[in-house]
Design a protein around this motif. Structure first.
Motif, PDB file in Angstrom:
ATOM      1  N   GLN A  59     -31.402 -47.223  15.381  1.00  0.00           N
ATOM      2  CA  GLN A  59     -30.653 -46.008  15.692  1.00  0.00           C
ATOM      3  C   GLN A  59     -30.852 -44.956  14.610  1.00  0.00           C
ATOM      4  OE1 GLN A  59     -26.759 -47.665  16.236  1.00  0.00           O
ATOM      5  NE2 GLN A  59     -27.089 -48.047  18.419  1.00  0.00           N
ATOM      6  N   SER A  60     -30.881 -45.389  13.356  1.00  0.00           N
ATOM      7  CA  SER A  60     -31.130 -44.472  12.248  1.00  0.00           C
ATOM      8  C   SER A  60     -32.524 -43.846  12.364  1.00  0.00           C
ATOM      9  CB  SER A  60     -30.993 -45.219  10.920  1.00  0.00           C
ATOM     10  OG  SER A  60     -31.284 -44.394   9.836  1.00  0.00           O
ATOM     11  N   LEU A  61     -33.510 -44.669  12.722  1.00  0.00           N
ATOM     12  CA  LEU A  61     -34.867 -44.156  12.912  1.00  0.00           C
ATOM     13  C   LEU A  61     -34.941 -43.225  14.115  1.00  0.00           C
ATOM     14  CD1 LEU A  61     -36.823 -47.402  12.110  1.00  0.00           C
ATOM     15  CD2 LEU A  61     -37.080 -45.218  10.912  1.00  0.00           C
ATOM     16  N   ALA A  62     -34.233 -43.571  15.177  1.00  0.00           N
ATOM     17  CA  ALA A  62     -34.238 -42.740  16.388  1.00  0.00           C
ATOM     18  C   ALA A  62     -33.648 -41.359  16.123  1.00  0.00           C
ATOM     19  CB  ALA A  62     -33.472 -43.437  17.512  1.00  0.00           C
ATOM     20  N   ALA A  63     -32.813 -41.248  15.118  1.00  0.00           N
ATOM     21  CA  ALA A  63     -32.220 -39.946  14.774  1.00  0.00           C
ATOM     22  C   ALA A  63     -33.220 -39.031  14.073  1.00  0.00           C
ATOM     23  CB  ALA A  63     -30.990 -40.160  13.892  1.00  0.00           C
ATOM     24  N   CYS A  64     -34.354 -39.558  13.681  1.00  0.00           N
ATOM     25  CA  CYS A  64     -35.401 -38.773  13.011  1.00  0.00           C
ATOM     26  C   CYS A  64     -36.359 -38.251  14.077  1.00  0.00           C
ATOM     27  CB  CYS A  64     -36.149 -39.626  11.991  1.00  0.00           C
ATOM     28  SG  CYS A  64     -35.116 -40.312  10.683  1.00  0.00           S
ATOM     29  N   ASP A  65     -36.467 -36.955  14.196  1.00  0.00           N
ATOM     30  CA  ASP A  65     -37.319 -36.348  15.229  1.00  0.00           C
ATOM     31  C   ASP A  65     -38.791 -36.697  15.083  1.00  0.00           C
ATOM     32  OD1 ASP A  65     -35.136 -35.141  16.432  1.00  0.00           O
ATOM     33  OD2 ASP A  65     -35.403 -33.258  15.330  1.00  0.00           O
ATOM     34  N   ASN A  66     -39.211 -37.131  13.909  1.00  0.00           N
ATOM     35  CA  ASN A  66     -40.623 -37.395  13.663  1.00  0.00           C
ATOM     36  C   ASN A  66     -40.997 -38.874  13.780  1.00  0.00           C
ATOM     37  OD1 ASN A  66     -39.066 -37.788  11.279  1.00  0.00           O
ATOM     38  ND2 ASN A  66     -40.857 -37.591   9.985  1.00  0.00           N
ATOM     39  N   VAL A  67     -40.087 -39.715  14.285  1.00  0.00           N
ATOM     40  CA  VAL A  67     -40.363 -41.151  14.388  1.00  0.00           C
ATOM     41  C   VAL A  67     -40.489 -41.571  15.844  1.00  0.00           C
ATOM     42  CG1 VAL A  67     -39.504 -43.484  13.902  1.00  0.00           C
ATOM     43  CG2 VAL A  67     -39.212 -41.667  12.209  1.00  0.00           C
ATOM     44  N   PHE A  68     -41.528 -42.350  16.116  1.00  0.00           N
ATOM     45  CA  PHE A  68     -41.785 -42.914  17.435  1.00  0.00           C
ATOM     46  C   PHE A  68     -41.903 -44.421  17.264  1.00  0.00           C
ATOM     47  CE2 PHE A  68     -43.326 -38.668  17.093  1.00  0.00           C
ATOM     48  CZ  PHE A  68     -42.901 -38.058  18.258  1.00  0.00           C
ATOM     49  N   THR A  91     -40.176 -36.641   4.863  1.00  0.00           N
ATOM     50  CA  THR A  91     -41.479 -36.140   5.324  1.00  0.00           C
ATOM     51  C   THR A  91     -41.369 -35.656   6.772  1.00  0.00           C
ATOM     52  OG1 THR A  91     -42.143 -38.367   5.990  1.00  0.00           O
ATOM     53  CG2 THR A  91     -42.751 -37.678   3.755  1.00  0.00           C
ATOM     54  N   PRO A  92     -40.506 -34.706   7.047  1.00  0.00           N
ATOM     55  CA  PRO A  92     -40.216 -34.332   8.442  1.00  0.00           C
ATOM     56  C   PRO A  92     -41.384 -33.726   9.214  1.00  0.00           C
ATOM     57  CG  PRO A  92     -39.219 -32.769   6.926  1.00  0.00           C
ATOM     58  CD  PRO A  92     -39.762 -33.897   6.094  1.00  0.00           C
ATOM     59  N   ARG A  93     -42.417 -33.269   8.526  1.00  0.00           N
ATOM     60  CA  ARG A  93     -43.564 -32.683   9.229  1.00  0.00           C
ATOM     61  C   ARG A  93     -44.654 -33.714   9.543  1.00  0.00           C
ATOM     62  NH1 ARG A  93     -43.331 -29.348   4.878  1.00  0.00           N
ATOM     63  NH2 ARG A  93     -45.505 -29.741   4.434  1.00  0.00           N
ATOM     64  N   THR A  94     -44.415 -34.957   9.190  1.00  0.00           N
ATOM     65  CA  THR A  94     -45.375 -36.025   9.471  1.00  0.00           C
ATOM     66  C   THR A  94     -44.805 -36.941  10.548  1.00  0.00           C
ATOM     67  OG1 THR A  94     -46.139 -35.995   7.170  1.00  0.00           O
ATOM     68  CG2 THR A  94     -46.716 -37.930   8.489  1.00  0.00           C
ATOM     69  N   ARG A 119     -41.383 -54.872   7.234  1.00  0.00           N
ATOM     70  CA  ARG A 119     -40.495 -55.973   7.580  1.00  0.00           C
ATOM     71  C   ARG A 119     -39.221 -55.387   8.175  1.00  0.00           C
ATOM     72  NH1 ARG A 119     -43.088 -57.855   2.596  1.00  0.00           N
ATOM     73  NH2 ARG A 119     -41.988 -56.171   1.581  1.00  0.00           N
ATOM     74  N   ASN A 120     -38.645 -56.106   9.093  1.00  0.00           N
ATOM     75  CA  ASN A 120     -37.414 -55.672   9.734  1.00  0.00           C
ATOM     76  C   ASN A 120     -36.343 -55.295   8.703  1.00  0.00           C
ATOM     77  OD1 ASN A 120     -35.546 -55.328  11.943  1.00  0.00           O
ATOM     78  ND2 ASN A 120     -34.679 -57.278  11.330  1.00  0.00           N
ATOM     79  N   GLU A 121     -36.278 -56.041   7.632  1.00  0.00           N
ATOM     80  CA  GLU A 121     -35.259 -55.796   6.611  1.00  0.00           C
ATOM     81  C   GLU A 121     -35.445 -54.465   5.894  1.00  0.00           C
ATOM     82  OE1 GLU A 121     -35.579 -59.962   7.654  1.00  0.00           O
ATOM     83  OE2 GLU A 121     -37.095 -58.562   6.950  1.00  0.00           O
ATOM     84  N   GLU A 122     -36.605 -53.831   6.029  1.00  0.00           N
ATOM     85  CA  GLU A 122     -36.880 -52.586   5.321  1.00  0.00           C
ATOM     86  C   GLU A 122     -37.014 -51.382   6.246  1.00  0.00           C
ATOM     87  OE1 GLU A 122     -40.229 -53.994   3.055  1.00  0.00           O
ATOM     88  OE2 GLU A 122     -38.948 -55.680   2.531  1.00  0.00           O
ATOM     89  N   LEU A 123     -36.471 -51.487   7.437  1.00  0.00           N
ATOM     90  CA  LEU A 123     -36.516 -50.347   8.360  1.00  0.00           C
ATOM     91  C   LEU A 123     -35.796 -49.132   7.778  1.00  0.00           C
ATOM     92  CD1 LEU A 123     -35.934 -52.097  11.790  1.00  0.00           C
ATOM     93  CD2 LEU A 123     -38.064 -51.150  10.893  1.00  0.00           C
ATOM     94  N   ASP A 124     -34.766 -49.395   6.997  1.00  0.00           N
ATOM     95  CA  ASP A 124     -34.036 -48.278   6.377  1.00  0.00           C
ATOM     96  C   ASP A 124     -34.934 -47.503   5.410  1.00  0.00           C
ATOM     97  OD1 ASP A 124     -31.573 -46.834   6.279  1.00  0.00           O
ATOM     98  OD2 ASP A 124     -31.274 -47.643   4.260  1.00  0.00           O
ATOM     99  N   ASP A 125     -35.875 -48.194   4.774  1.00  0.00           N
ATOM    100  CA  ASP A 125     -36.843 -47.505   3.906  1.00  0.00           C
ATOM    101  C   ASP A 125     -37.668 -46.501   4.711  1.00  0.00           C
ATOM    102  OD1 ASP A 125     -35.957 -49.145   1.862  1.00  0.00           O
ATOM    103  OD2 ASP A 125     -37.812 -50.316   1.716  1.00  0.00           O
ATOM    104  N   VAL A 126     -38.084 -46.898   5.907  1.00  0.00           N
ATOM    105  CA  VAL A 126     -38.876 -46.004   6.761  1.00  0.00           C
ATOM    106  C   VAL A 126     -38.041 -44.798   7.190  1.00  0.00           C
ATOM    107  CG1 VAL A 126     -40.208 -45.789   8.895  1.00  0.00           C
ATOM    108  CG2 VAL A 126     -40.358 -47.871   7.535  1.00  0.00           C
ATOM    109  N   ALA A 127     -36.770 -45.022   7.482  1.00  0.00           N
ATOM    110  CA  ALA A 127     -35.896 -43.896   7.833  1.00  0.00           C
ATOM    111  C   ALA A 127     -35.791 -42.934   6.658  1.00  0.00           C
ATOM    112  CB  ALA A 127     -34.517 -44.397   8.250  1.00  0.00           C
ATOM    113  N   GLY A 128     -35.674 -43.465   5.455  1.00  0.00           N
ATOM    114  CA  GLY A 128     -35.640 -42.613   4.258  1.00  0.00           C
ATOM    115  C   GLY A 128     -36.935 -41.848   4.081  1.00  0.00           C
ATOM    116  N   LEU A 129     -38.062 -42.511   4.319  1.00  0.00           N
ATOM    117  CA  LEU A 129     -39.357 -41.844   4.235  1.00  0.00           C
ATOM    118  C   LEU A 129     -39.467 -40.746   5.287  1.00  0.00           C
ATOM    119  CD1 LEU A 129     -42.270 -41.711   3.076  1.00  0.00           C
ATOM    120  CD2 LEU A 129     -42.885 -43.465   4.771  1.00  0.00           C
ATOM    121  N   ALA A 130     -39.033 -41.042   6.496  1.00  0.00           N
ATOM    122  CA  ALA A 130     -39.104 -40.054   7.586  1.00  0.00           C
ATOM    123  C   ALA A 130     -38.275 -38.813   7.260  1.00  0.00           C
ATOM    124  CB  ALA A 130     -38.636 -40.685   8.895  1.00  0.00           C
ATOM    125  N   ARG A 131     -37.108 -39.028   6.681  1.00  0.00           N
ATOM    126  CA  ARG A 131     -36.260 -37.873   6.320  1.00  0.00           C
ATOM    127  C   ARG A 131     -36.892 -37.026   5.225  1.00  0.00           C
ATOM    128  NH1 ARG A 131     -32.285 -41.823   7.484  1.00  0.00           N
ATOM    129  NH2 ARG A 131     -32.159 -42.484   5.308  1.00  0.00           N
TER     130      ARG A 131
END
Length: 151
Positions: free
Chosen positions: A128-137, A95-98, A81-93
């Motif tokens: 923008q927070s997600l875009a700062a994660c090199d492993n997120v597309f 799990t940087p190799r995924t 959900r849009n409201e939980e995009l920050d959760d994905v950014a936290g997950l990405a940080r």
């Protein structure tokens, strides 16, 4: 999927499968069962349904499974959900190799994006927070009504 990918009569060359990443060692058990093959490119766990509370992707079990996906050379497709995009950014940080693919630009509500300034600001900030994660597309899909507004 294996049959489709091995058939030269079509252009299918891989796919994303669904898996319950909230189950301990789900990726390891799937691989041990011999279900992993070269045509599987990644895994999707749908988090934008009512049965998945906010923060579901930040549990130790979920994080461990996402790390295992990266170790296997697979991506994780985030359907949140849009409201939980920050959760994905936290997950990405964590799990940087995924590699992660954000589906549908975060399931943004086109009408709310146009008419609710707070919603729009939060969505843009989270992207923008997600875009700062090199492993997120970001996969641009399912948001046809949003595109004219963004241009």
């Amino acid at each position: 999927m294996r049959e489709l990918c091995e058939d030269s009569a079509n252009s299918v060359c891989g796919g994303i499968i669904s898996m319950d990443l909230q189950q301990p060692d789900a990726v390891a058990r799937w691989r041990e069962a011999g279900l992993f093959h070269r045509w599987v490119k990644g895994v999707r766990h749908v988090l934008h349904v009512p049965g998945q509370p906010p923060g579901s992707c930040l549990t130790p079990v979920f994080i461990s499974n996402v790390i295992a996906l990266g170790d296997a050379g697979l991506c994780f497709e985030a359907c949140v959900r849009n409201e939980e995009l920050d959760d994905v950014a936290g997950l990405a940080r964590q799990t940087p190799r995924t590699d992660m693919v954000l589906n549908h630009m975060g399931n943004v509500d086109a009408e709310r994006l146009r008419h609710d300034a707070n919603y729009s600001r939060r969505w843009r900030r989270n992207l923008q927070s997600l875009a700062a994660c090199d492993n997120v597309f970001c996969k641009v899909s399912g948001v046809i009504t949003v595109i004219p507004h963004l241009i």
